[in-house]
Design a protein around this motif. Structure first.
Motif, PDB file in Angstrom:
ATOM      1  N   ARG A   1       8.996  -2.712  -1.839  1.00  0.00           N
ATOM      2  CA  ARG A   1       9.910  -2.901  -0.699  1.00  0.00           C
ATOM      3  C   ARG A   1      10.693  -1.622  -0.421  1.00  0.00           C
ATOM      4  O   ARG A   1      10.867  -1.214   0.728  1.00  0.00           O
ATOM      5  N   MET A   2      11.176  -0.970  -1.480  1.00  0.00           N
ATOM      6  CA  MET A   2      11.942   0.267  -1.344  1.00  0.00           C
ATOM      7  C   MET A   2      11.132   1.362  -0.666  1.00  0.00           C
ATOM      8  O   MET A   2      11.680   2.189   0.077  1.00  0.00           O
ATOM      9  N   ALA A   3       9.826   1.385  -0.917  1.00  0.00           N
ATOM     10  CA  ALA A   3       8.983   2.457  -0.382  1.00  0.00           C
ATOM     11  C   ALA A   3       9.019   2.521   1.139  1.00  0.00           C
ATOM     12  O   ALA A   3       8.785   3.588   1.720  1.00  0.00           O
TER      13      ALA A   3
ATOM     14  N   VAL B   1       2.116   6.043  -8.806  1.00  0.00           N
ATOM     15  CA  VAL B   1       3.145   6.222  -9.832  1.00  0.00           C
ATOM     16  C   VAL B   1       2.824   5.342 -11.041  1.00  0.00           C
ATOM     17  O   VAL B   1       2.645   4.131 -10.905  1.00  0.00           O
ATOM     18  N   ASP B   2       2.756   5.947 -12.203  1.00  0.00           N
ATOM     19  CA  ASP B   2       2.556   5.197 -13.441  1.00  0.00           C
ATOM     20  C   ASP B   2       3.921   4.795 -14.002  1.00  0.00           C
ATOM     21  O   ASP B   2       4.720   5.654 -14.383  1.00  0.00           O
ATOM     22  N   LEU B   3       4.197   3.504 -14.033  1.00  0.00           N
ATOM     23  CA  LEU B   3       5.472   3.021 -14.555  1.00  0.00           C
ATOM     24  C   LEU B   3       5.439   3.040 -16.086  1.00  0.00           C
ATOM     25  O   LEU B   3       4.497   2.547 -16.707  1.00  0.00           O
TER      26      LEU B   3
ATOM     27  N   GLU C   1       0.793  -1.228   0.000  1.00  0.00           N
ATOM     28  CA  GLU C   1       0.000   0.000   0.000  1.00  0.00           C
ATOM     29  C   GLU C   1       0.825   1.277   0.000  1.00  0.00           C
ATOM     30  O   GLU C   1       0.383   2.312  -0.513  1.00  0.00           O
ATOM     31  N   ARG C   2       2.041   1.225   0.556  1.00  0.00           N
ATOM     32  CA  ARG C   2       2.815   2.464   0.630  1.00  0.00           C
ATOM     33  C   ARG C   2       3.229   2.937  -0.759  1.00  0.00           C
ATOM     34  O   ARG C   2       3.039   4.109  -1.113  1.00  0.00           O
ATOM     35  N   TRP C   3       3.794   2.057  -1.562  1.00  0.00           N
ATOM     36  CA  TRP C   3       4.152   2.436  -2.931  1.00  0.00           C
ATOM     37  C   TRP C   3       2.907   2.656  -3.787  1.00  0.00           C
ATOM     38  O   TRP C   3       2.788   3.657  -4.494  1.00  0.00           O
ATOM     39  N   ASP C   4       1.972   1.745  -3.714  1.00  0.00           N
ATOM     40  CA  ASP C   4       0.787   1.843  -4.558  1.00  0.00           C
ATOM     41  C   ASP C   4       0.011   3.126  -4.282  1.00  0.00           C
ATOM     42  O   ASP C   4      -0.592   3.704  -5.196  1.00  0.00           O
TER      43      ASP C   4
END
Length: 259
Positions: free
Chosen positions: A234-236, A110-112, A103-106
């Motif tokens: 994971r990075m987020a 961000v549109d990849l 949920e943090r990144w999502d």
């Protein structure tokens, strides 16, 4: 808990936000580096280079916790907000943090960009070469990797200087338009390349983006174009807004005893 905060003052580093966040997480705060490692339950550093590296190692030997901060992986200023990277012991993936769910990144929305299927040149993305051994890029690496790449491929090889050492002639996104792939020790610019759909080859052991890239010795004509989301999610959890630093949320997440 006794925390020592060895982060510079000023708008770039925002020592005030780190101090407020540590206090909110239940720590007493002193500034600078402790003379005796036993004085610190927690030591917060900006990057990890001498003399902080040696003191950090002593703090860890005595059972203390070292937190290492740096600019955010996608830039200090990204999407209109001020970001920091923060992890235990080391930074840039060599340390430890506590990844949560998607949920943090999502939630960033961000549109990849789809993976690049064209481009002619290989873009080399060096770093400043500061930090602890094994994490910092060796100063000789850029020249060495350029020579190696020119032996291995007929594609043009070009170096984009690190903006911390040389002013960039054009924005990174413009340089990426011509790239077949990027080659890096383990830079934030390469994380941006992955978001923009440009494949990456990396040399740093344990680089935070490594699971979405290939080692520099791999076939340059067959870059990795798999799922980037697991790495980014994971990075987020190792990058925090300045408001999350100042509120103590980042420290409570990284320091279970402060939760």
């Amino acid at each position: 808990m006794k925390a020592w905060l060895a982060v510079r003052d000023g708008d770039h580093y925002r020592r005030d936000a780190f101090s407020a966040g540590l206090r909110s997480a239940g720590c007493s705060v002193r500034f600078g580096l402790p003379r005796d490692a036993g004085e610190a339950d927690i030591l917060v550093l900006w990057n990890r280079y001498p003399p902080g590296h040696e003191i950090a190692a002593a703090v860890e030997r005595r059972g203390g916790t070292v937190l290492v901060a740096e600019n955010g992986f996608l830039g200090r200023r990204w999407r209109g907000e001020h970001w920091f990277a923060l992890a235990r012991s080391h930074h840039n993936g060599a340390g430890e943090w506590a990844p949560g769910g998607a949920e943090r990144w999502d939630g960033l929305g961000v549109d990849l960009v789809p993976w690049r299927a064209s481009g002619g040149e290989i873009l080399v993305l060096p770093q400043r070469g500061i930090g602890a051994p094994g994490v910092a890029m060796p100063r000789s690496w850029p020249a060495g990797i350029v020579a190696e790449l020119r032996r291995r491929t007929d594609r043009p090889v070009r170096v984009r200087p690190h903006p911390g050492r040389h002013e960039a002639a054009v924005p990174l996104e413009q340089d990426l338009e011509r790239a077949w792939c990027t080659v890096t020790w383990g830079s934030g610019a390469a994380i941006k390349a992955l978001v923009h759909g440009v494949p990456v080859f990396n040399a740093m052991p344990r680089w935070i983006g490594a699971s979405a890239a290939l080692p520099v010795g791999a076939d340059l004509e067959r870059p990795l174009t798999g799922d980037r989301l697991p790495m980014l999610r994971r990075m987020a959890w190792a990058m925090w807004r300045i408001e999350e630093i100042a509120s103590g949320e980042a420290f409570r997440h990284l320091l279970p005893a402060a939760g």
